[in-house]
Structures are given as structure tokens and as C-alpha cells.
Enzyme design. Structure first.
Site, PDB file in Angstrom:
ATOM      1  CG  ASP B  52      35.332  80.835  61.746  1.00 20.52           C
ATOM      2  OD1 ASP B  52      34.600  80.865  62.740  1.00 20.52           O
ATOM      3  OD2 ASP B  52      36.359  80.125  61.661  1.00 20.52           O
ATOM      4  CE1 TYR B 110      36.903  74.804  55.710  1.00 17.03           C
ATOM      5  CE2 TYR B 110      37.614  72.641  56.461  1.00 17.03           C
ATOM      6  CZ  TYR B 110      36.758  73.726  56.550  1.00 17.03           C
ATOM      7  OH  TYR B 110      35.746  73.717  57.481  1.00 17.03           O
TER       8      TYR B 110
END
Lengths: 244, 244
Positions: B52, B110
């Protein structure tokens, strides 16, 4: 009341520390923030070191005299809420009226950061990316040449008007950081314009095998800037702290 | 020929990975660079994860099919010379024609970075600055709740159209980095939109003492996004690598 402020900044978007006409500088931002806090009265700001364009600071030191009565803690908060997010006051304290941020300084520490590994876009403004091999072992030995009191004229850019380029370096060393980075640490009573970046520049030349430690000694002794090699880029340089 | 590229980027100045009309994205920049290298013929790019806005990557994976015959080493150099300095190809290799960057991925890692110490302007775009105390010990225990196969609907933003929010997390842990930073590490087969940032958001709430580990379990089991708390800011999140 005189206040000593410790200031950290990302120099990437500034034309250096010192005020210049029509340029955005750290000093300009600090002065504007101080003015807002000090009943809109402009106050001169004294800084320990004048960092150049794109050079960073983790612990720049500045002092100001304020007309208002404010606790160091509240001053820190008030200034930070008036500063852009790439400049931050990390500490504030009240000092004696004859304290001076430049004249009272015992020593300053600069660090120059270099990356020999793969380029990392996240660090592009914060480290000098060097894509070739360097003989770090020889550089570690050679950096000691700078220790002590010397006339650093060979490593000072724009030195024509400088009557005195004699400075004392108390610490000069190279340390590995992580897997592929190295930091050059310099401590001394004072540094001249571009001195750290010029010293790093010549050390890189030595690390490339182009000059020896003996050559470096001769260049230092020559006091001749034309022999002093290239200036390392600004983005790797940090004013780490000032000792009082 | 199909090429697998590893891509690092500073997401600060981009509207995320995926192409959007009139927006600057990582995908747009990659496509433009690939087109220049591939005789000006546009090629679709497949990516392992759609990061994002403002989210970073150290090891995003993408694959492309090129019409030209070029060695991985030369492709890396050609692409990097056509990319802006906040996007960088760190590795290239030729892969089998039935390799797919998303379907062939075994797992993704992540990392979410948080700073509990003094704000550092140099890191402002690369870490979530949190100015209050957190009970890290409890958070370290609670993060284990996410391990295993669960329906993560309570931690997925914009999940209305998502038929399937079941995912498997193989690793979930918290590690201290330096003096004041912590990284949240999540590994799994796949992650849903905002899932990592929502999981970090609820863990912060737990670290503040507002919910317990038992509450966290119940929220996960509720599959109800309205119970899942706030989304942690983008700047702390990194797609670290994709395993094949």
C-alpha cells in the site's frame, strides 16, 4: 534566560545549517520556531557547527536567550510543535549566561557513513553508496595520520581567507556497522569547511590503492589543497554530538 | 524468457505498488523501465504482493516475460539505470516459464518497525514513532495468537467482497532492534489487505493494557472487523522477502 538545545535533523531538503538569502536552511526554520514561542520576537541563534547542504545532525547544539520564562521541557515541546518533521529538538536545558555553544565546546564528533554492499533505496539520502572494493584494513591504519594537531590546509575547501587551519583531532577511527557499512569517526576541538568530507575523500583514494599512508602524510604536510583529492558526498556526513 | 526480479523501494513518495489512473506507483515506474529495456514494447508485470501507499519493500518479487535476449546481470543494470533512485532491482534471474511470482511463492515475510525512543527525523518515513510505554513482554506472548491457520476477517480492511480470509501464519514474533526499536515479524503463505498493519494495531492496544491475550483470541475468532481496532501507520511496514 539562556537555553542550550540539542537538535537532530535530516539535512536532505535544506541548503545547510546557516541562513542564506532566499534559501531554506535549518537556522531559518529554528529561528521561525523560536520567534513563535518567544512572543513573536526574533532571537539570534548560535550554533556549534555550520553543517553544509544535505549534511545531517543527530546532536547539533545551539543556544538562545529568551525573553519568556519557560521550563526546558515545555520549550522542547513548544519548539517541536512549530518545527517541520525533519528537524527535531531532542534535548533542552538552562545554561549559565556566559556559556557559549561554540566557545564552550570541548569537542565535536562527526561520523561519515559509507555502504559497500548493494544499494538500498531507503538509505539513499543517509549513506554514501560506494560500488567498488576498498582496502579497509589499510584505511584503518592510515586514518591515524589525522590524529593530533596539524595544519589541515590540504583538506580545507575555500581556504584562501583562512589565516589559521590548525586544528586538533583527538579521535579518528573506522568501525564496521552491520554487514556492509563502515563509519568513519572523527572527534576534535573544531573542524574546517569540508574538512571531514575531504579527509574521507583521500581515505577512499587510499582504500582504492592509489596512494599509500606515506603519501597521505606528505599530502597533509604539503598544506596544498590541490593535492588533497576529492570531497566525499554530503549525504554520508553526520554531526553526531558536541561535548561541553 | 521469464525473469524473476527482486525489488527494493522506498514507498514514501508512491501511491502503493499497484497501477492506478493518474497516480505514481511502483508498478508504473517498473513498467516504464521494462518498456525502455524491452525495445519499447510494454510488458505486463506480475508482483508477489501489492504493498500500500508509503509501505516499503526490501525484497518485493516480480516476474516479466521479455522479447529480448539479455543476461540477468545486464538486465539488472539496464533496469536500474532507467529507474528513479528510490526503486532498485537488487537481484535478477531466469526462471522456468511456468514459474509464477504469486502462485509459486512458498511464503512472504513482512516486518513492522516501531520506535519507542526519542523521535529521529532521519527515520521519520521508515518507522512508526510511538511516544508512550508499551508492555512488550505481553505483546511477545500475544503475537503467538496469530500463528497457525485462521480466518483473519477481523483484521482485514475492505473485506466485503472477500470470500476467503483464511490464511496461515507460520511465524509471528517481536524482536528488539538497537536501543529503542522493535520489529514485528510475520511470515505466512499470504496476507490480506492491511492485515499486518491491523494485527500490529491490535497488538499496540494490548501493549497499552487495553485488552488481554484472551480478548485478542476472541476478536480473531469473532471475524468482525469492527472489533479489530486501528490500522498501524504505513511507514513502519516492509515487505522483506518472498520465499520460493
Amino acid at each position: 534566560m539562556r537555553y542550550l538545545l540539542t537538535v537532530a535533523y535530516d539535512g536532505s531538503n535544506y541548503c545547510g545549517y546557516q541562513t542564506q538569502p532566499n534559501k531554506d536552511t535549518i537556522q531559518k526554520q529554528l529561528e521561525e520556531a523560536v520567534q513563535k514561542v518567544n512572543n513573536n520576537i526574533l532571537k539570534p541563534i548560535q550554533a556549534a557547527g555550520r553543517t553544509d547542504k544535505k549534511v545531517h545532525a543527530l546532536g547539533q547544539a545551539v543556544h538562545i536567550d529568551l525573553d519568556i520564562n519557560i521550563t526546558p521541557y515545555k520549550l522542547k515541546r513548544a519548539l517541536n510543535s512549530n518545527l517541520p518533521n525533519d528537524i527535531h529538538i531532542t534535548n533542552t536545558k538552562i545554561v549559565d549566561d556566559n556559556f557559549h555553544v561554540r566557545y564552550s565546546a570541548k569537542s565535536k564528533r562527526y561520523v561519515y557513513l559509507i555502504n559497500l554492499g548493494e544499494y538500498n533505496p531507503i538509505e539513499r539520502n543517509y549513506v554514501f553508496q560506494y560500488n567498488y572494493k576498498l582496502d579497509i584494513k589499510s584505511m584503518k591504519k592510515a586514518i591515524k595520520v589525522f590524529k593530533g594537531t596539524h595544519d589541515f590546509r590540504a583538506f580545507v575547501t575555500e581556504n584562501k581567507d583562512k589565516a589559521n587551519c590548525v586544528r586538533t583531532i583527538t579521535k579518528a577511527s573506522i568501525r564496521k556497522i552491520g554487514k556492509t557499512k563502515y563509519e568513519f569517526i572523527f572527534e576534535g576541538t573544531g573542524f574546517l569547511r569540508y574538512q571531514v568530507r575531504n579527509m574521507v575523500g583521500i581515505l577512499i583514494k587510499l582504500g582504492e590503492g592509489k596512494i599509500t599512508k606515506e603519501d597521505l602524510k606528505k599530502i597533509l604536510e604539503s598544506k596544498d589543497r590541490t593535492k588533497g583529492g576529492v570531497t566525499a558526498p554530503a549525504e554520508g556526513l553526520y554531526l553526531v554530538n558536541v561535548v561541553y
